[in-house]
Design a protein around this motif. Sequence first.
Motif, mmCIF file in Angstrom:
data_model
loop_
_atom_site.group_PDB
_atom_site.id
_atom_site.type_symbol
_atom_site.label_atom_id
_atom_site.label_comp_id
_atom_site.label_asym_id
_atom_site.label_seq_id
_atom_site.Cartn_x
_atom_site.Cartn_y
_atom_site.Cartn_z
ATOM 1 N N THR A 49 56.409 48.516 -8.424
ATOM 2 C CA THR A 49 55.074 48.752 -8.256
ATOM 3 C C THR A 49 54.025 47.572 -8.919
ATOM 4 O O THR A 49 54.012 46.214 -8.200
ATOM 5 C CB THR A 49 54.420 49.603 -7.161
ATOM 6 N N GLU A 50 54.207 48.077 -10.303
ATOM 7 C CA GLU A 50 54.154 46.965 -10.438
ATOM 8 C C GLU A 50 54.247 45.293 -10.827
ATOM 9 O O GLU A 50 53.448 43.990 -10.596
ATOM 10 C CB GLU A 50 54.214 47.342 -12.533
ATOM 11 N N ASP A 97 52.805 43.839 -7.358
ATOM 12 C CA ASP A 97 51.278 43.687 -8.079
ATOM 13 C C ASP A 97 51.577 42.586 -8.878
ATOM 14 O O ASP A 97 50.033 41.528 -8.611
ATOM 15 C CB ASP A 97 50.717 44.424 -8.654
ATOM 16 N N LYS A 98 52.150 41.892 -9.810
ATOM 17 C CA LYS A 98 51.676 40.692 -9.788
ATOM 18 C C LYS A 98 51.708 39.792 -9.620
ATOM 19 O O LYS A 98 51.523 38.944 -9.808
ATOM 20 C CB LYS A 98 52.846 41.230 -11.460
#
Length: 143
Positions: free
Chosen positions: A33-34, A37-38
């Motif tokens: 997810t990180e 998101d980036k």
Amino acid sequence: MEISSSSTSFFSSPWKNLIRRFLLKIPESLQTTEVRDKIFHKVLGDDGHGYCKTYGAGVPRSAVYGRSSCLSHASSSSTLNEITSQVREASQENEQRLSIEIEQWLSSEIEQSLTGEIEQRLVGDFKRMVNEKLMAHLECMGA
């Protein structure tokens, strides 16, 4: 972040394709997810001016994250001033405390040094006096 056809009109086909191209360069096992998101923020940019882009046009940040994330500039400025003031106070207190400790240490060192010098003088004087008395006694006995 899910890329689906039900996304808002802001998240149109050109954006989807660009995000997909970035995602294809990353192995699926690393697409957390990180990471997603980036990539999303790299393509669309970060949220700004108090609005959250991912929730559609006109959705204020406070509706998503609550009132605490919407500190006004004046409030954050006063918070910064308050923190600065607290740091200054703590710094002054530490400086005063250290000054007192240094003075006490220096005083102790000077006292010990003087005590040592006085002891050395007394011992030296005592030895001289004993030698003088001994020499005088030996002279009296030899004469």
